[in-house]
Scaffold this motif. Structure first.
Motif, mmCIF file in Angstrom:
data_model
loop_
_atom_site.group_PDB
_atom_site.id
_atom_site.type_symbol
_atom_site.label_atom_id
_atom_site.label_comp_id
_atom_site.label_asym_id
_atom_site.label_seq_id
_atom_site.Cartn_x
_atom_site.Cartn_y
_atom_site.Cartn_z
ATOM 1 N N CYS A 112 -0.905 -1.628 -8.063
ATOM 2 C CA CYS A 112 0.030 -0.283 -8.544
ATOM 3 C C CYS A 112 0.443 -1.386 -9.825
ATOM 4 C CB CYS A 112 0.919 -0.038 -7.840
ATOM 5 S SG CYS A 112 0.338 1.737 -8.698
ATOM 6 N N ARG A 138 -2.669 3.019 -9.631
ATOM 7 C CA ARG A 138 -3.183 2.269 -8.526
ATOM 8 C C ARG A 138 -4.474 1.165 -8.693
ATOM 9 N NH1 ARG A 138 -1.197 0.570 -4.033
ATOM 10 N NH2 ARG A 138 1.090 1.407 -3.921
ATOM 11 N N ASP A 164 -10.418 -5.710 -0.304
ATOM 12 C CA ASP A 164 -9.491 -4.979 -0.246
ATOM 13 C C ASP A 164 -8.101 -5.472 -0.411
ATOM 14 O OD1 ASP A 164 -11.770 -4.177 -1.975
ATOM 15 O OD2 ASP A 164 -11.473 -2.109 -0.851
ATOM 16 N N THR A 165 -6.944 -5.355 -1.341
ATOM 17 C CA THR A 165 -5.748 -5.968 -1.995
ATOM 18 C C THR A 165 -5.002 -4.751 -2.315
ATOM 19 O OG1 THR A 165 -6.540 -8.139 -1.900
ATOM 20 C CG2 THR A 165 -4.083 -7.497 -3.124
ATOM 21 N N PRO A 166 -3.838 -4.188 -1.724
ATOM 22 C CA PRO A 166 -3.638 -2.958 -3.078
ATOM 23 C C PRO A 166 -2.180 -3.186 -3.897
ATOM 24 C CG PRO A 166 -3.337 -2.403 -0.450
ATOM 25 C CD PRO A 166 -3.645 -3.969 -0.832
ATOM 26 N N PRO A 201 0.821 -1.012 0.034
ATOM 27 C CA PRO A 201 0.302 0.283 0.276
ATOM 28 C C PRO A 201 0.890 1.450 0.191
ATOM 29 C CG PRO A 201 0.488 -1.330 2.484
ATOM 30 C CD PRO A 201 0.670 -1.682 1.339
ATOM 31 N N ASP A 240 -6.558 -0.286 -5.798
ATOM 32 C CA ASP A 240 -7.052 -0.739 -5.212
ATOM 33 C C ASP A 240 -8.073 -1.669 -4.640
ATOM 34 O OD1 ASP A 240 -3.931 -0.383 -4.028
ATOM 35 O OD2 ASP A 240 -4.800 1.370 -2.814
ATOM 36 N N LYS A 241 -9.505 -1.372 -5.229
ATOM 37 C CA LYS A 241 -10.701 -2.370 -5.755
ATOM 38 C C LYS A 241 -10.726 -3.372 -6.413
ATOM 39 C CE LYS A 241 -11.966 1.518 -2.207
ATOM 40 N NZ LYS A 241 -12.091 0.437 -0.817
#
Length: 422
Positions: free
Chosen positions: A329, A313, A325-327, A146, A315-316
């Motif tokens: 990018c 990014r 949710d997982t970060p 994140p 993240d959703k």
């Protein structure tokens, strides 16, 4: 029905000279990104239609090559809607398949996970220079981190790669979706209007500030809102200090940490990189994918329309599959556009080994032919590339074609004598 020799519209045959450049660039991609710790993966080219139509891919969802059901599942007589006929489609990018892949395999993958994926994608788009309906994408993604370290690593890896294949003087444009929203909110636009406002803002490069102002007013937005909104773009500088100045202006509409995070990314990349490029804050950068949640970036090369790379990014997206949710990018280079630029500039693969061509006159004896092939085998055993081929009647044109493919040394075998030429 007569057969057609040309490829389907928007797709192309790749000749040997271009294939050499493509393979060289792909090898540079694997080597460079591997040095940054990215792991190569592969996903199927066919995805579930539900995943492709999940409202994550923006306008690309209108460009899906859909695949009809097969066998007993395909019932034309009872079908009433398209969904009765279709259950899958060709992937239009690599991000949606990666999200499904990670959701399915996260338990056995390292955390955070640094992914490298190269493969063809398909979009029923309008073909133009550097844009095809089938094309290769090269993505690097960091899943599970994140922090801004992910963005910094992605930008440094991508710009290092571009430097290795000869690009310099290009610009990395960077923004944050939270800043976009903060600017709109600060100037009185409602959250429901953001999508339309950003679509118009995204035309800034084509229609200019006056054109954006006109379209916003024509869309019914108050003149005061429009005037205040565009004034922000005119006054902000295109560097980290510009981001920090917006942080103070927008403190009523966004978290200050979000702007500071972007400014810190610009500072870090500028301080660390050894590549020749500019990183520039661009508050007008929107990018069309609806799945972006924070930082967004793209690469512009002088003289080439449109970007040659981009990302951000999201993240959703993985949470759509897992419920959590997982970060995430990622950064994707426009492989086909980069190859188009290199080919137009007459790029040659650096450090290519000498390639030999043995040309055998038609009608030679078996002894002469065997002598040529045996000599070629000996040279191949030493690691050299040797082509053995029949000599054409138009030998001059044959040699010219081989030179384009990288052959520099020629040896000719005749019925009566041997000739060696360079």
């Amino acid at each position: 029905m007569s057969l057609k020799k040309k490829p389907v519209t928007g797709m192309k045959d790749i000749l040997p000279a271009e294939m050499q450049v493509r393979e060289y660039v792909m090898n540079q991609i694997r080597e460079t990104y591997g040095g940054f710790g990215f792991n190569s993966i592969e996903t199927p080219c066919v995805e579930h239609i539900e995943n492709l139509s999940s409202k994550q891919g923006g306008d690309n969802e209108k460009l899906i090559f859909k695949i009809m059901k097969r066998g007993e599942k395909l019932n034309l007589e009872t079908a009433q809607m398209e969904n009765d006929l279709v259950d899958s489609g060709l992937r239009y990018d690599l991000t949606v398949p990666l999200s499904r892949y990670y959701s399915n395999n996260a338990a056995v993958l390292p955390a955070p996970f640094k992914s490298l994926q190269m493969g063809s994608v398909w979009r029923a788009d309008r073909p133009q220079r550097g844009r095809f309906r089938q094309f290769v994408q090269c993505d690097i993604d960091i899943l599970g981190d994140p922090t801004r370290l992910a963005e910094i690593e992605l930008i440094l890896a991508t710009t290092t790669l571009l430097g290795k294949i000869g690009f310099k003087g290009y610009t990395v444009r960077i923004n944050d979706r939270n800043i976009l929203k903060g600017m709109a909110a600060h100037c009185g636009f409602s959250e429901e209007s953001y999508d339309q406002v950003f679509i118009i803002l995204d035309k800034m490069d084509k229609i200019g500030m006056d054109g954006v102002a006109r379209e916003l007013k024509e869309a019914g937005y108050p003149e005061e809102n429009v005037t205040n909104y565009l004034a922000l773009f005119e006054t902000v500088t295109r560097d980290a200090s510009g981001v920090r100045s917006l942080k103070e202006v927008l403190k009523d509409a966004m978290e200050p940490e979000q702007a500071e995070n972007l400014a810190a990314i610009i500072d870090s990349v500028s301080a660390i990189t050894t590549s020749q490029f500019k990183i520039e804050f661009d508050p007008t950068l929107v990018r069309g994918m609806s799945y972006y949640t924070g930082t967004i970036f793209e690469i512009l090369v002088d003289g080439f329309p449109g970007s040659v790379g981009g990302g951000g990014r999201y993240d959703k997206m993985i949470g759509k599959f897992t419920g959590m949710d997982t970060p995430a990018c990622g950064f994707s280079i426009g492989f086909e556009r980069i190859i188009t630029i290199l080919m137009e500039e007459g790029f040659t693969v650096p450090g290519s080994e000498e390639r030999f061509a043995f040309l055998i006159e038609k009608g030679v004896s078996d002894a002469v032919m065997n002598e040529a092939v045996k000599e070629a085998m000996n040279e191949r055993a030493k690691g050299k590339t040797v082509l053995v081929s029949q000599m054409n009647k138009n030998k001059k044109f044959q040699k010219e074609s081989l030179i384009k493919e990288g052959y520099t040394q020629f040896k000719e075998f005749y019925k009566e004598a041997l000739k060696e030429t360079n």
